[in-house]
Motif scaffolding. Structure first.
Motif, short mmCIF file in Angstrom:
data_model
loop_
_atom_site.label_atom_id
_atom_site.label_comp_id
_atom_site.label_asym_id
_atom_site.label_seq_id
_atom_site.Cartn_x
_atom_site.Cartn_y
_atom_site.Cartn_z
N HIS A 1 13.43 69.81 25.93
CA HIS A 1 14.64 68.87 25.37
C HIS A 1 14.50 67.63 26.30
CE1 HIS A 1 18.72 67.77 24.70
NE2 HIS A 1 18.89 67.63 26.13
N LEU A 2 14.25 67.87 27.56
CA LEU A 2 14.27 66.84 28.37
C LEU A 2 13.12 65.70 28.15
CD1 LEU A 2 15.22 68.27 31.72
CD2 LEU A 2 16.67 66.73 30.23
N SER A 3 11.87 66.35 27.78
CA SER A 3 10.61 65.58 27.57
C SER A 3 10.68 65.09 26.30
CB SER A 3 9.50 66.60 27.78
OG SER A 3 9.37 67.37 26.68
N THR A 4 11.40 65.21 25.28
CA THR A 4 11.20 64.63 24.08
C THR A 4 12.47 63.71 24.04
OG1 THR A 4 12.70 66.80 23.28
CG2 THR A 4 10.50 66.83 22.59
N GLY A 5 13.11 63.37 24.95
CA GLY A 5 13.95 62.04 24.90
C GLY A 5 15.32 62.28 24.89
N CYS A 6 16.00 63.31 25.66
CA CYS A 6 17.57 63.64 25.59
C CYS A 6 18.13 62.21 25.62
CB CYS A 6 17.79 64.43 26.66
SG CYS A 6 19.78 64.67 26.77
N GLY A 7 19.01 62.13 24.79
CA GLY A 7 19.78 60.79 24.85
C GLY A 7 19.05 59.58 24.20
N LEU A 8 17.87 59.70 23.75
CA LEU A 8 17.31 58.50 22.90
C LEU A 8 17.35 58.73 21.42
CD1 LEU A 8 14.00 58.42 25.18
CD2 LEU A 8 15.92 56.72 25.37
N PRO A 9 17.32 57.61 20.81
CA PRO A 9 17.40 57.67 19.43
C PRO A 9 16.00 58.37 18.52
CG PRO A 9 16.95 55.68 20.03
CD PRO A 9 17.29 56.22 21.25
N PRO A 10 16.16 59.61 17.88
CA PRO A 10 15.22 59.87 17.09
C PRO A 10 13.99 59.04 16.66
CG PRO A 10 17.16 61.04 16.34
CD PRO A 10 17.77 59.65 17.23
N MET A 11 12.83 59.74 16.98
CA MET A 11 11.52 59.06 16.57
C MET A 11 11.16 58.85 15.21
SD MET A 11 9.65 59.42 20.21
CE MET A 11 8.06 58.98 19.32
N PHE A 12 11.44 60.21 14.65
CA PHE A 12 10.95 60.52 13.39
C PHE A 12 11.77 60.81 12.20
CE2 PHE A 12 8.17 62.28 16.81
CZ PHE A 12 6.90 61.94 16.47
N SER A 13 11.76 60.03 11.16
CA SER A 13 12.73 59.95 10.24
C SER A 13 11.98 60.72 8.97
CB SER A 13 13.08 58.53 9.91
OG SER A 13 13.69 57.86 11.16
N CYS A 14 12.92 61.20 8.15
CA CYS A 14 12.54 62.05 6.65
C CYS A 14 12.52 60.59 5.73
CB CYS A 14 13.43 63.05 6.15
SG CYS A 14 13.43 63.37 4.67
N GLN A 15 11.56 60.42 5.05
CA GLN A 15 11.44 59.47 3.93
C GLN A 15 12.10 59.66 2.64
OE1 GLN A 15 9.57 56.72 4.84
NE2 GLN A 15 9.60 57.39 6.53
N ILE A 16 12.93 60.88 2.53
CA ILE A 16 13.26 61.38 1.44
C ILE A 16 14.96 61.33 1.59
CG2 ILE A 16 13.86 63.39 -0.41
CD1 ILE A 16 10.80 64.08 0.20
N ASP B 1 18.25 61.28 4.74
CA ASP B 1 18.76 60.44 6.25
C ASP B 1 18.34 61.43 7.30
OD1 ASP B 1 19.76 58.20 4.86
OD2 ASP B 1 21.58 59.25 4.53
N TYR B 2 17.55 62.48 7.38
CA TYR B 2 17.26 63.31 8.40
C TYR B 2 16.39 62.72 9.49
CZ TYR B 2 16.10 67.33 11.15
OH TYR B 2 15.74 68.40 12.27
N ARG B 3 16.99 62.87 10.60
CA ARG B 3 16.05 62.31 11.83
C ARG B 3 16.13 63.47 12.82
NH1 ARG B 3 18.77 56.56 13.43
NH2 ARG B 3 16.69 56.40 14.55
N THR B 4 14.97 63.18 13.71
CA THR B 4 14.62 64.18 14.74
C THR B 4 13.82 63.43 15.70
OG1 THR B 4 13.98 66.19 15.49
CG2 THR B 4 12.79 65.11 13.77
N SER B 5 13.82 63.99 17.01
CA SER B 5 12.74 63.27 18.10
C SER B 5 11.70 64.28 18.16
CB SER B 5 13.45 63.62 19.47
OG SER B 5 13.84 65.05 19.73
N ARG B 6 11.19 65.38 17.26
CA ARG B 6 10.17 66.00 17.23
C ARG B 6 9.62 66.05 15.83
NH1 ARG B 6 11.68 71.82 19.71
NH2 ARG B 6 9.69 72.09 18.81
N LYS B 7 8.14 65.77 15.98
CA LYS B 7 7.61 65.85 14.59
C LYS B 7 7.45 67.14 13.91
CE LYS B 7 3.09 64.24 12.56
NZ LYS B 7 1.78 63.63 12.83
#
Length: 59
Positions: free
Chosen positions: A20-35, A37-43
């Protein structure tokens, strides 16, 4: 229980807190669904989303 010092989210396993800490707690998600509005910080979570929600990516 292992609690994130930044956001207060609790985890049963210490390794989960470290992830959790290494994937950027508090940072905006880096990965977005192209279909949708889902977003996540983990691929890997985005790929799981695509498989289960949109039937994309073969198992």
């Amino acid at each position: 229980m292992f609690v994130c010092p930044r956001c207060g989210k609790g985890y049963t396993w210490k390794a989960s807190l470290h992830r959790h800490l290494s994937t950027g707690c508090g940072l905006p998600p880096m990965f977005s669904c192209q279909i949708c509005d889902y977003r996540t910080s983990r691929k890997d979570i985005l790929i799981r989303h695509m498989r289960h929600v949109h039937s994309q990516f073969p198992v």
